[in-house]
Design a protein around this motif. Structure first.
Motif, PDB file in Angstrom:
ATOM      1  N   PHE A  72       0.804  -1.225   0.000  1.00  0.00           N
ATOM      2  CA  PHE A  72       0.000   0.000   0.000  1.00  0.00           C
ATOM      3  C   PHE A  72       0.840   1.280   0.000  1.00  0.00           C
ATOM      4  CE2 PHE A  72      -2.335  -3.346   2.321  1.00  0.00           C
ATOM      5  CZ  PHE A  72      -3.426  -3.479   1.470  1.00  0.00           C
ATOM      6  N   ASN A  73       2.163   1.152  -0.085  1.00  0.00           N
ATOM      7  CA  ASN A  73       3.045   2.317  -0.084  1.00  0.00           C
ATOM      8  C   ASN A  73       2.808   3.212   1.131  1.00  0.00           C
ATOM      9  OD1 ASN A  73       5.146   3.820  -1.191  1.00  0.00           O
ATOM     10  ND2 ASN A  73       3.746   5.200  -2.273  1.00  0.00           N
ATOM     11  N   PHE A  74       2.547   2.583   2.265  1.00  0.00           N
ATOM     12  CA  PHE A  74       2.309   3.304   3.519  1.00  0.00           C
ATOM     13  C   PHE A  74       3.305   2.807   4.557  1.00  0.00           C
ATOM     14  CE2 PHE A  74      -0.186   3.194   7.647  1.00  0.00           C
ATOM     15  CZ  PHE A  74       0.094   4.511   7.974  1.00  0.00           C
ATOM     16  N   ASP A  75       4.168   3.701   5.019  1.00  0.00           N
ATOM     17  CA  ASP A  75       5.203   3.330   5.992  1.00  0.00           C
ATOM     18  C   ASP A  75       4.579   3.282   7.385  1.00  0.00           C
ATOM     19  OD1 ASP A  75       7.498   2.776   7.304  1.00  0.00           O
ATOM     20  OD2 ASP A  75       8.427   4.741   7.006  1.00  0.00           O
ATOM     21  N   ILE A  76       3.962   2.171   7.702  1.00  0.00           N
ATOM     22  CA  ILE A  76       3.246   2.043   8.968  1.00  0.00           C
ATOM     23  C   ILE A  76       4.222   2.027  10.142  1.00  0.00           C
ATOM     24  CG2 ILE A  76       3.197  -0.485   8.771  1.00  0.00           C
ATOM     25  CD1 ILE A  76       0.466  -0.413  10.182  1.00  0.00           C
ATOM     26  N   PRO A  77       4.023   2.880  11.157  1.00  0.00           N
ATOM     27  CA  PRO A  77       4.922   2.871  12.324  1.00  0.00           C
ATOM     28  C   PRO A  77       4.864   1.527  13.044  1.00  0.00           C
ATOM     29  CG  PRO A  77       3.582   4.868  12.278  1.00  0.00           C
ATOM     30  CD  PRO A  77       3.023   3.950  11.238  1.00  0.00           C
ATOM     31  N   ALA A  78       5.969   1.181  13.687  1.00  0.00           N
ATOM     32  CA  ALA A  78       6.062  -0.123  14.349  1.00  0.00           C
ATOM     33  C   ALA A  78       5.000  -0.295  15.433  1.00  0.00           C
ATOM     34  CB  ALA A  78       7.459  -0.305  14.933  1.00  0.00           C
ATOM     35  N   LEU A  79       4.774   0.760  16.249  1.00  0.00           N
ATOM     36  CA  LEU A  79       3.808   0.644  17.335  1.00  0.00           C
ATOM     37  C   LEU A  79       2.393   0.480  16.799  1.00  0.00           C
ATOM     38  CD1 LEU A  79       3.453   0.601  20.387  1.00  0.00           C
ATOM     39  CD2 LEU A  79       3.213   3.084  20.350  1.00  0.00           C
ATOM     40  N   LEU A  80       2.053   1.189  15.719  1.00  0.00           N
ATOM     41  CA  LEU A  80       0.725   1.047  15.123  1.00  0.00           C
ATOM     42  C   LEU A  80       0.552  -0.339  14.520  1.00  0.00           C
ATOM     43  CD1 LEU A  80      -1.983   2.190  14.288  1.00  0.00           C
ATOM     44  CD2 LEU A  80      -0.901   3.186  12.274  1.00  0.00           C
ATOM     45  N   ALA A  81       1.599  -0.846  13.856  1.00  0.00           N
ATOM     46  CA  ALA A  81       1.534  -2.202  13.299  1.00  0.00           C
ATOM     47  C   ALA A  81       1.314  -3.232  14.395  1.00  0.00           C
ATOM     48  CB  ALA A  81       2.815  -2.512  12.528  1.00  0.00           C
ATOM     49  N   ALA A  82       2.002  -3.045  15.522  1.00  0.00           N
ATOM     50  CA  ALA A  82       1.839  -3.972  16.642  1.00  0.00           C
ATOM     51  C   ALA A  82       0.427  -3.898  17.209  1.00  0.00           C
ATOM     52  CB  ALA A  82       2.858  -3.653  17.729  1.00  0.00           C
ATOM     53  N   GLY A  83      -0.108  -2.673  17.374  1.00  0.00           N
ATOM     54  CA  GLY A  83      -1.461  -2.522  17.901  1.00  0.00           C
ATOM     55  C   GLY A  83      -2.499  -3.161  16.997  1.00  0.00           C
TER      56      GLY A  83
END
Length: 496
Positions: free
Chosen positions: A359-370
């Protein structure tokens, strides 16, 4: 009266959950947009993101006793080069085994982490010229004292996963191999006798031996010219030429050698007094405890977001399952089957690494974990909530329908409050599991309790003391959570 208050809390709780998730998503999107804008050539502020695994002193480690910044030989070289080229440097940490994937998904612009140039890696990334060449070293207990590669035949040899030492160990005739994620894990395995020897780089071997007086090291003769450590870039990047030009300049003006001398001299000075520790010595944590305790906030924040998302989405899935609408039932059943049938760690790494690629979206690590933990928790909670709803006496529904109460009001005001009393212990168990399983997010670089313990282990080359402290913190957090749950349960019973 208490029951009415509890019933009125459900709608605000759902609204708060949606609002919280929206704020997190919007904030993350804003940060990502800014990061992408910083990478554009026309942007006023140019930024380069460097990926590293800060558990490899003296090349990169976390200064946990002071400001918690990532420091080391590689860091100083990267700061010098980026400043000379007019870039702002941003450093992000992750496991060594995930660095190549981060380059391929363009999560980082370049990698410096004591990474050697190999033919296999060249297929995936581009490399700069070498800036330092190290030697492979055998580390073992003094009573074994392995001095040559030939003596390792038939022995169990440990290496860091993905390192050139890992590849070298594969060539040792007759040796068995054990791959671990961190250098600190190798120390623990050596001291416990689970492996016979470890193959590591010379500077790290010196650190290991100075911090553990029962260990010995021996250099492995160089059979062929080593490629040395270099800076890794994504394919099709224009940065390689600029970085090579700056490396040549650093070699000519002596700046590169100054940085190397600085860190190797500091390393010797910092570790010279660390020999002769007892098997258990909590003095090694002196100065590190405040750094570890800061991870409590991240752990609790992550657990709260995951729990709210899991509760909200799990409730919707449970309603799908009892709706009587076939497509919704099929969707909810398939969702539960997939998320309960695949490992949580796989889901976490998929979301973290696949989202930028797809999706060409650099998802932050904390958001990905949540997201990963919330979506996974929802699959389990949907069955728990469904069971609670089905446990409510059918007469309650029939009476509501007879009185003409709308379905939504019936569920919010009548069914859900009664179901909550039935499923509260199961909900608490799920939230406790989320709290404890939060340690998994350390694999993608979230600096919660477990990640901070790994940093301390990498700095001290000792594992038991830091891990025992983190275990005690988790235990206290779980006790507080279960105590609050018991208070709520008693309050609900008094309201009957």
């Amino acid at each position: 009266m208490n029951r009415n208050r509890l019933q009125r809390l459900y709608i605000p709780l759902i609204v708060f959950t949606l609002l919280l998730l929206s704020i997190i998503s919007i904030t993350s999107l804003a940060k990502t947009d800014l990061a992408h804008a910083a990478k554009e050539p026309t942007s006023a502020v140019k930024k380069l993101v460097m990926g590293t695994s800060p558990d490899y002193p003296p090349y990169e480690s976390v200064d946990a006793k002071n400001n918690g910044e990532i420091v080391g030989l590689d860091i100083d070289i990267a700061k010098y080069i980026t400043s000379q080229l007019g870039y702002e440097l941003e450093i992000t940490s992750m496991d060594f085994s995930g660095l190549i994937a981060a380059l391929q998904t363009e999560r980082v612009d370049f990698v410096m982490s004591g990474m050697s140039v190999t033919d296999e890696r060249k297929k995936s990334v581009a490399f700069s010229d070498s800036y330092y060449t190290a030697r492979n070293t055998i580390v073992s207990q003094k009573k074994n004292g392995f001095e040559t590669v030939e003596q390792l035949s038939g022995k169990l040899v440990g290496t860091q996963l993905g390192s050139t030492q890992d590849q070298f160990a594969e060539t040792i005739p007759g040796a068995k191999h054990k791959k671990l994620n961190k250098i600190a894990d190798l120390i623990q395995e050596l001291n416990s006798g689970r492996i016979d020897a470890a193959i590591v780089e010379d500077a790290v071997a010196i650190e290991m031996v100075l911090a553990n007086s029962d260990l010995a090291m021996n250099f492995i003769p160089v059979v062929e010219e080593a490629n040395g450590y270099a800076i890794a870039f994504p394919k099709q990047t224009a940065l390689v030429a600029d970085f090579n030009r700056m490396l040549d300049q650093m070699k000519e003006n002596g700046e590169l050698q100054n940085i190397i001398d600085k860190w190797f001299e500091e390393k010797q000075a910092d570790t010279s007094g660390q020999t002769g520790f007892l098997n258990i010595d909590f003095r090694v944590l002196d100065g590190y405890v405040p750094y570890i305790l800061k991870g409590v906030y991240v752990t609790l924040l992550f657990t709260l977001v995951s729990a709210l998302l899991g509760l909200f989405w799990g409730t919707i899935l449970s309603l799908f399952k009892i709706s009587g609408i076939r497509p919704l039932q099929w969707f909810a059943t398939a969702y539960t089957s997939v998320f309960r049938g695949t490992p949580l760690l796989v889901q976490l790494t998929l979301i973290y690494y696949a989202v930028p690629q797809l999706f060409n979206f650099d998802i932050p690590a904390l958001l990905a974990a949540g997201l990963a933990f919330g979506l996974n928790s929802a699959a389990y909670l949907s069955e728990t909530i469904r069971g609670g709803i089905m446990a409510v006496d059918k007469g309650q529904r029939e009476a509501s329908i007879a009185l003409g109460i709308p379905y939504r009001k019936m569920m919010v005001r009548i069914i859900f409050p009664q179901a909550l009393r039935h499923i509260l212990p199961a909900l608490v168990n799920e939230f406790v599991a989320l709290l404890k399983e939060s340690s998994l997010v350390s694999v993608i670089g979230v600096t919660e309790l477990m990640r901070r313990a790994d940093v301390v282990r990498a700095s001290t080359f000792r594992s038991f003391e830091a891990l025992l402290l983190v275990a005690a913190i988790y235990y206290v957090l779980v006790l507080v959570l279960t105590s609050l749950a018991r208070m709520l349960e008693r309050r609900l019973r008094r309201s009957d």
